[in-house]
Design a protein around this motif. Structure first.
Motif, PDB file in Angstrom:
ATOM      1  N   LEU A   3       0.851  -1.184   0.000  1.00  0.00           N
ATOM      2  CA  LEU A   3       0.000   0.000   0.000  1.00  0.00           C
ATOM      3  C   LEU A   3       0.888   1.235   0.000  1.00  0.00           C
ATOM      4  O   LEU A   3       1.734   1.398   0.885  1.00  0.00           O
ATOM      5  N   ASP A   4       0.711   2.092  -0.998  1.00  0.00           N
ATOM      6  CA  ASP A   4       1.374   3.395  -1.030  1.00  0.00           C
ATOM      7  C   ASP A   4       0.303   4.434  -0.748  1.00  0.00           C
ATOM      8  O   ASP A   4      -0.580   4.673  -1.583  1.00  0.00           O
ATOM      9  N   ILE A   5       0.353   5.026   0.440  1.00  0.00           N
ATOM     10  CA  ILE A   5      -0.686   5.969   0.835  1.00  0.00           C
ATOM     11  C   ILE A   5      -0.086   7.351   0.987  1.00  0.00           C
ATOM     12  O   ILE A   5       1.104   7.520   1.255  1.00  0.00           O
ATOM     13  N   ASP A   6      -0.930   8.378   0.772  1.00  0.00           N
ATOM     14  CA  ASP A   6      -0.462   9.754   0.940  1.00  0.00           C
ATOM     15  C   ASP A   6      -1.492  10.552   1.715  1.00  0.00           C
ATOM     16  O   ASP A   6      -2.672  10.187   1.780  1.00  0.00           O
ATOM     17  N   SER A   7      -1.025  11.631   2.294  1.00  0.00           N
ATOM     18  CA  SER A   7      -1.845  12.398   3.232  1.00  0.00           C
ATOM     19  C   SER A   7      -3.026  13.088   2.566  1.00  0.00           C
ATOM     20  O   SER A   7      -3.963  13.503   3.251  1.00  0.00           O
ATOM     21  N   ASP A   8      -3.000  13.227   1.224  1.00  0.00           N
ATOM     22  CA  ASP A   8      -4.091  13.898   0.527  1.00  0.00           C
ATOM     23  C   ASP A   8      -5.271  12.963   0.249  1.00  0.00           C
ATOM     24  O   ASP A   8      -6.333  13.418  -0.193  1.00  0.00           O
ATOM     25  N   SER A   9      -5.088  11.671   0.502  1.00  0.00           N
ATOM     26  CA  SER A   9      -6.148  10.708   0.207  1.00  0.00           C
ATOM     27  C   SER A   9      -6.968  10.392   1.451  1.00  0.00           C
ATOM     28  O   SER A   9      -6.512  10.580   2.582  1.00  0.00           O
ATOM     29  N   ALA A  10      -8.163   9.912   1.231  1.00  0.00           N
ATOM     30  CA  ALA A  10      -8.976   9.425   2.347  1.00  0.00           C
ATOM     31  C   ALA A  10      -8.342   8.152   2.892  1.00  0.00           C
ATOM     32  O   ALA A  10      -7.449   7.560   2.271  1.00  0.00           O
TER      33      ALA A  10
ATOM     34  N   MET B  22       3.815  -3.964   7.980  1.00  0.00           N
ATOM     35  CA  MET B  22       5.197  -3.470   8.039  1.00  0.00           C
ATOM     36  C   MET B  22       5.243  -2.098   7.393  1.00  0.00           C
ATOM     37  O   MET B  22       4.680  -1.909   6.305  1.00  0.00           O
ATOM     38  N   CYS B  23       5.910  -1.160   8.035  1.00  0.00           N
ATOM     39  CA  CYS B  23       6.063   0.185   7.467  1.00  0.00           C
ATOM     40  C   CYS B  23       7.465   0.310   6.888  1.00  0.00           C
ATOM     41  O   CYS B  23       8.458   0.232   7.618  1.00  0.00           O
ATOM     42  N   LEU B  24       7.534   0.524   5.578  1.00  0.00           N
ATOM     43  CA  LEU B  24       8.815   0.607   4.883  1.00  0.00           C
ATOM     44  C   LEU B  24       9.264   2.038   4.637  1.00  0.00           C
ATOM     45  O   LEU B  24      10.429   2.272   4.292  1.00  0.00           O
ATOM     46  N   ASP B  25       8.349   2.983   4.832  1.00  0.00           N
ATOM     47  CA  ASP B  25       8.699   4.388   4.618  1.00  0.00           C
ATOM     48  C   ASP B  25       7.597   5.255   5.214  1.00  0.00           C
ATOM     49  O   ASP B  25       6.417   4.892   5.162  1.00  0.00           O
ATOM     50  N   GLY B  26       7.976   6.407   5.787  1.00  0.00           N
ATOM     51  CA  GLY B  26       6.992   7.344   6.308  1.00  0.00           C
ATOM     52  C   GLY B  26       6.351   6.846   7.591  1.00  0.00           C
ATOM     53  O   GLY B  26       6.941   6.086   8.365  1.00  0.00           O
ATOM     54  N   SER B  27       5.118   7.263   7.818  1.00  0.00           N
ATOM     55  CA  SER B  27       4.347   6.817   8.980  1.00  0.00           C
ATOM     56  C   SER B  27       2.866   6.860   8.629  1.00  0.00           C
ATOM     57  O   SER B  27       2.448   7.596   7.729  1.00  0.00           O
ATOM     58  N   ALA B  28       2.080   6.070   9.362  1.00  0.00           N
ATOM     59  CA  ALA B  28       0.651   5.977   9.067  1.00  0.00           C
ATOM     60  C   ALA B  28      -0.114   5.701  10.353  1.00  0.00           C
ATOM     61  O   ALA B  28       0.407   5.100  11.300  1.00  0.00           O
ATOM     62  N   ASP B  29      -1.351   6.138  10.358  1.00  0.00           N
ATOM     63  CA  ASP B  29      -2.287   5.793  11.422  1.00  0.00           C
ATOM     64  C   ASP B  29      -3.139   4.632  10.934  1.00  0.00           C
ATOM     65  O   ASP B  29      -3.812   4.740   9.897  1.00  0.00           O
ATOM     66  N   ILE B  30      -3.101   3.537  11.673  1.00  0.00           N
ATOM     67  CA  ILE B  30      -3.883   2.352  11.327  1.00  0.00           C
ATOM     68  C   ILE B  30      -5.077   2.283  12.272  1.00  0.00           C
ATOM     69  O   ILE B  30      -4.908   2.206  13.496  1.00  0.00           O
ATOM     70  N   ALA B  31      -6.276   2.341  11.700  1.00  0.00           N
ATOM     71  CA  ALA B  31      -7.500   2.251  12.502  1.00  0.00           C
ATOM     72  C   ALA B  31      -8.166   0.915  12.247  1.00  0.00           C
ATOM     73  O   ALA B  31      -8.046   0.330  11.162  1.00  0.00           O
ATOM     74  N   HIS B  32      -8.871   0.391  13.263  1.00  0.00           N
ATOM     75  CA  HIS B  32      -9.655  -0.812  13.047  1.00  0.00           C
ATOM     76  C   HIS B  32     -11.058  -0.619  13.587  1.00  0.00           C
ATOM     77  O   HIS B  32     -11.404   0.440  14.127  1.00  0.00           O
ATOM     78  N   GLY B  33     -11.890  -1.630  13.416  1.00  0.00           N
ATOM     79  CA  GLY B  33     -13.328  -1.495  13.589  1.00  0.00           C
ATOM     80  C   GLY B  33     -13.796  -0.974  14.925  1.00  0.00           C
ATOM     81  O   GLY B  33     -14.867  -0.372  15.010  1.00  0.00           O
ATOM     82  N   ASN B  34     -13.016  -1.189  16.009  1.00  0.00           N
ATOM     83  CA  ASN B  34     -13.474  -0.720  17.319  1.00  0.00           C
ATOM     84  C   ASN B  34     -13.111   0.731  17.603  1.00  0.00           C
ATOM     85  O   ASN B  34     -13.310   1.225  18.711  1.00  0.00           O
ATOM     86  N   GLY B  35     -12.542   1.410  16.569  1.00  0.00           N
ATOM     87  CA  GLY B  35     -12.226   2.823  16.714  1.00  0.00           C
ATOM     88  C   GLY B  35     -10.829   3.126  17.210  1.00  0.00           C
ATOM     89  O   GLY B  35     -10.408   4.294  17.237  1.00  0.00           O
TER      90      GLY B  35
ATOM     91  N   SER C 208      -4.087   5.782   7.046  1.00  0.00           N
ATOM     92  CA  SER C 208      -4.020   7.163   6.564  1.00  0.00           C
ATOM     93  C   SER C 208      -2.666   7.743   6.955  1.00  0.00           C
ATOM     94  O   SER C 208      -2.046   7.322   7.931  1.00  0.00           O
ATOM     95  N   GLY C 209      -2.198   8.686   6.176  1.00  0.00           N
ATOM     96  CA  GLY C 209      -0.885   9.279   6.410  1.00  0.00           C
ATOM     97  C   GLY C 209      -0.093   9.292   5.118  1.00  0.00           C
ATOM     98  O   GLY C 209      -0.668   9.323   4.019  1.00  0.00           O
ATOM     99  N   THR C 210       1.219   9.291   5.230  1.00  0.00           N
ATOM    100  CA  THR C 210       2.093   9.216   4.074  1.00  0.00           C
ATOM    101  C   THR C 210       3.092   8.096   4.332  1.00  0.00           C
ATOM    102  O   THR C 210       3.994   8.245   5.170  1.00  0.00           O
ATOM    103  N   ALA C 211       2.925   6.973   3.656  1.00  0.00           N
ATOM    104  CA  ALA C 211       3.710   5.805   4.008  1.00  0.00           C
ATOM    105  C   ALA C 211       3.673   4.756   2.906  1.00  0.00           C
ATOM    106  O   ALA C 211       2.766   4.756   2.056  1.00  0.00           O
TER     107      ALA C 211
END
Length: 319
Positions: A251-258, A273-286, A309-312
């Motif tokens: 997954l290549d995610i960026d801060s401008d995306s939902a 595994m995070c290979l670059d940047g950082s991200a917030d990982i949310a799951h169903g319980n909030g 979400s984030g840039t990672a």
């Protein structure tokens, strides 16, 4: 109840071919040098991962599986593997060439070692100019010719080689000859097995000046002598490698995306595994957990509806 992801203390393994990139990549400080491997998640006897934060700090992965079973592994994994964790997750930094190796398949490994075989995959994180990956045979040889070429140091002439670059993926089913060349930093996902047959080691010596042990005869029966035209993976979409043992997605995610959904197609835990940047990982319980470059998190099978979400750059692994 397992209601949050698990983070483990990495096992930092010093080896003769190891480099100095893993600690800074993970953002950790250590006095160790020549770190060739970081075992991020392991149930290999003698090196079982230990939770290093949260309510289960100090508990081993094996203890948690014995307590929670299918809640952690998933019902299907629990039926197949019982209380055994099926995957071994590593980071590898090759300052020098690794030995040329092959791993036995399940049948041969059970017969010889009473353990699973080893199918694995590599995803390249970083390289230096000239870095190579060696994978598969580029011309047909017989088992007899294999032994002759090991004896006269010409085995490398028949092994396919590739210039490697960040983002490359190599899938390595049991039986495929392979080696990581100098200059590669990569993520390795494999079956839980530490069985390796060393075929060739460039006449390298250990710290005492002795040649490193080769497993010429054991490897002869483990090698798949089939020749393919290309051993580099060419994934379409996010799926980098899929087989009976694991699915690995990028997954290549960026801060401008939902928030980006993390696919959860198997009845399985999910490793991020995070290979670059950082991200917030949310799951169903909030609950939201931040993952940083070099981190690896294990989400129990009961934690679904994962989003990032984030840039990672992330790898998502299921068994």
């Amino acid at each position: 109840m397992l209601d949050q992801p698990l983070h483990f203390t990495p096992y930092l393994k010093t080896v003769i071919w190891g480099g100095e990139r893993i600690a800074p990549f993970k953002g950790i400080t250590t006095d160790k040098t020549g770190i060739g491997e970081s075992w991020e998640i392991s149930a290999v006897p003698g090196h079982v991962s230990v939770v290093d934060r949260g309510p289960y700090k100090g508990r081993t992965l094996t203890e948690l599986i014995e307590e929670f079973g299918p809640e952690l592994l998933g019902e299907e994994n629990f039926r197949r593997h019982g209380t055994s964790f099926p995957l071994l997750i590593k980071l590898i930094d090759a300052r020098d060439d690794l030995s040329v190796q092959v791993h036995p398949d399940d049948r041969l490994a059970q017969q010889r070692h009473n353990c699973p075989g080893k199918t694995e995959m590599w995803h390249i994180i970083d390289t230096i100019p000239g870095a190579k990956i060696y994978a598969g045979l580029k011309e047909k040889i017989t088992p007899e010719e294999y032994e002759k070429r090991v004896a006269d140091n010409t085995i490398m002439e028949v092994i396919a080689s590739y210039d490697s670059a960040p983002g490359d993926t190599f899938f390595l089913p049991a039986g495929r000859i392979h080696a990581i060349g100098a200059g590669n930093l990569l993520a390795e996902i494999q079956q839980t097995s530490d069985i390796t047959y060393r075929i060739y080691d460039y006449d390298r010596r250990d710290k005492d000046g002795n040649p490193r042990e080769l497993h010429t005869f054991q490897a002869r029966d483990a090698i798949d002598y089939t020749v393919h035209s290309d051993y580099r993976s060419h994934p379409e979409g996010s799926l980098l490698a899929g087989c009976r043992y694991f699915d690995v997605r990028r997954l290549d995610i960026d801060s401008d995306s939902a928030a980006t959904p993390i696919e959860h197609p198997r009845d399985s835990f999910t490793i991020i595994m995070c290979l670059d940047g950082s991200a917030d990982i949310a799951h169903g319980n909030g609950c939201v957990t931040t993952i940083h470059c070099g981190d690896t998190l294990l989400y129990p099978a009961t934690l679904r509806e994962l989003t990032a979400s984030g840039t990672a750059t992330l790898l998502s692994v299921q068994s």
